[in-house]
Scaffold this active site. Structure first.
Site, PDB file in Angstrom:
ATOM      1  NE  ARG A  94      15.902  51.175   3.218  1.00 35.00           N
ATOM      2  CZ  ARG A  94      14.594  51.217   3.503  1.00 35.00           C
ATOM      3  NH1 ARG A  94      13.772  51.947   2.777  1.00 35.00           N
ATOM      4  NH2 ARG A  94      14.100  50.562   4.519  1.00 35.00           N
ATOM      5  CG  PHE A 153       8.257  57.709  -6.290  1.00 36.13           C
ATOM      6  CD1 PHE A 153       6.968  58.209  -6.445  1.00 36.13           C
ATOM      7  CD2 PHE A 153       8.999  57.416  -7.430  1.00 36.13           C
ATOM      8  CE1 PHE A 153       6.431  58.399  -7.718  1.00 36.13           C
ATOM      9  CE2 PHE A 153       8.472  57.611  -8.696  1.00 36.13           C
ATOM     10  CZ  PHE A 153       7.191  58.088  -8.843  1.00 36.13           C
ATOM     11  CG  ASP A 208       7.571  61.637  -1.390  1.00 40.20           C
ATOM     12  OD1 ASP A 208       7.918  60.447  -1.280  1.00 40.20           O
ATOM     13  OD2 ASP A 208       6.372  62.007  -1.315  1.00 40.20           O
ATOM     14  CB  SER A 209       4.175  64.440  -4.646  1.00 46.36           C
ATOM     15  OG  SER A 209       3.683  63.218  -4.127  1.00 46.36           O
ATOM     16  CB  ALA A 254       7.865  61.353  -9.385  1.00 47.34           C
ATOM     17  CB  CYS A 260       5.452  47.790  -4.003  1.00 48.23           C
ATOM     18  SG  CYS A 260       4.603  49.361  -4.023  1.00 48.23           S
TER      19      CYS A 260
END
Ligand code: SAH
Length: 394
Positions: free
Chosen positions: A212, A228, A250-251, A280, A338
């Site tokens: 970030r 996301f 984001d969902s 997304a 990830c």
């Protein structure tokens, strides 16, 4: 109570001698009767030589080693391990007035397989991934509060989603020590509401801190899309970095609410930010070409185990193809995986084939990974999970 002994089959001690912390059930020749899941056991070679001590568990990983070359653990075992974990975070410069959240214990990477602890100010959020660590939770919590400089007052234990289902343990989400709901933690001078009670994992993804911070340096004058977004981490750094506009997707409506709350905490009334509760893939399919020149793709793990690698790679390829198709010429893409089961090479290949599919010329500017408070024991390469690429798209 005498510690029970697990004996390995002949020749199966090799990986243990190299200090790999997992012993698979197939390597074991005999398990004593009346052994309980989570029990501390001594492990021996077929010839009776001591290999070390670990937590026993029913399943494919049968023992998680805590110490090698010994036949018992000292009473202050957890205290010593936690102190050394804390000392490392100090050495890394993560404990500062403007940064009070970090991962204190990263399982095998801190020689504590099965245990994860994230720190948010004076609260520790602890997750057990093994029955052994579940039974040790009280001892670990006590040891945590005894690291004097860490000043931990509350320990929240959150293991309903991490303990092996088959162990049949009562899942538990509760404070072991203290109580404090509603903590605001600081990461690199930015504020975040951390909801460990209802949030995913320990409430926050500490592992993206440095990525970030890198994004912040790319943000000036750009139109940013953060897919996301969860708690909005990347979005908030982009705002501080001087982005022209930032959109977060984001969902989960809960995640979007968290992002909005965190934005309000750091940039009240700043109308550069908007958020969208949407899938997304749908958002990327519907959005206009050339609208964004800095896009972040940080999806959940698409391959949660080895059997899911193929579909996972298809997912990463699809997602990245869409972003390549739509990003403005000269744009920057931060893209992550990830999934532990997907290697760095596999991920890079999936992103490469996405660039071919989209017909874009792409250069790798940075290759990213998990930060140093998520260390990888060199004997346990499975500890590497986060990988990312920063790409320039011509
Ligand atoms: N980038 C975040 C972490 C992302 S976690 C950070 O820095 O903290 C993954 C997020 O993806 C979760 O919030 C989850 O709600 C969201 N998600 C999962 N599937 C999704 C989908 N199909 N569309 C949009 N968001 C999705």
């Amino acid at each position: 109570m005498a510690i029970k002994t697990i004996r390995l089959k002949a020749g199966k001690e090799e990986s243990v001698l190299r200090r790999h912390p997992w012993i698979f059930s197939g390597a074991i020749s005999s398990v004593p009767h009346y052994i309980e899941e989570g029990e501390l056991v001594k492990v021996e070679t077929s010839g009776g030589d001591v290999l070390g001590v670990g937590h026993y568990q029913i399943g494919s990983i049968a023992v998680r080693m805590l110490e090698f070359g010994v036949d018992s653990l000292p009473d202050d075992f957890f205290m010593r391990r936690l102190e050394s974990a804390y000392a490392l975070r100090g050495k890394l410069g993560l404990i500062r007035p403007d940064n009070n959240c970090y991962r204190l214990v990263h399982g095998e990477g801190d020689f504590l397989p099965g245990l994860v602890i994230d720190i948010y100010g004076d609260t520790a959020v602890m997750q057990a991934h093994s029955p052994g660590m579940h039974f040790a939770r009280g001892e670990v919590a006590d040891a945590l509060t005894m690291i004097p400089e860490a000043r931990i007052r509350n320990v929240y234990y959150k293991s309903d989603s991490t303990l092996p289902f088959k162990a049949g343990l009562e899942p538990e989400n509760q404070y072991i020590i203290g109580q404090y709901d509603g903590n605001i933690a600081m990461e690199n001078g930015l504020l975040f509401n951390i909801d460990w009670l209802k949030g995913q994992k320990t409430g926050f993804f500490v592992d993206q801190r440095e990525n970030r911070a890198l994004l912040e340096r790319f943000a000036r004058g750009r139109r940013v899309l953060n897919m996301f977004c969860y708690t909005g981490g990347f979005s908030i750094y982009a705002m501080r970095g001087g982005a022209l506009s930032v959109e977060s997707v984001d969902s989960s409506a809960k995640a979007v609410a968290l992002t909005d709350a965190n934005m309000e905490l750091n940039f009240p009334g700043d109308n550069r930010h908007t958020s969208h509760t949407e899938d997304a893939f749908k958002f990327l399919a519907d959005m206009d070409n050339d609208r964004y020149d800095l896009i972040v793709l940080d999806p959940p793990a698409f391959a949660k185990h080895r059997g899911a690698i193929k579909n996972g790679l298809i997912g990463y390829r699809r997602l990245n193809t869409r972003a390549f198709e739509k990003i403005k010429p000269g744009g920057i893409l931060f893209t992550f995986s990830c999934s532990q089961a997907i290697s760095r090479e596999m991920f890079r290949l999936a992103v490469f084939s996405a660039s071919v599919k989209a017909g874009r010329k792409v250069r790798i500017l940075h290759q990213l990974s998990q930060p140093a408070d998520h260390p990888i024991d060199i004997a346990h390469p499975e500890g590497e999970y986060l990988k990312g690429l920063v790409l320039e798209v011509e």
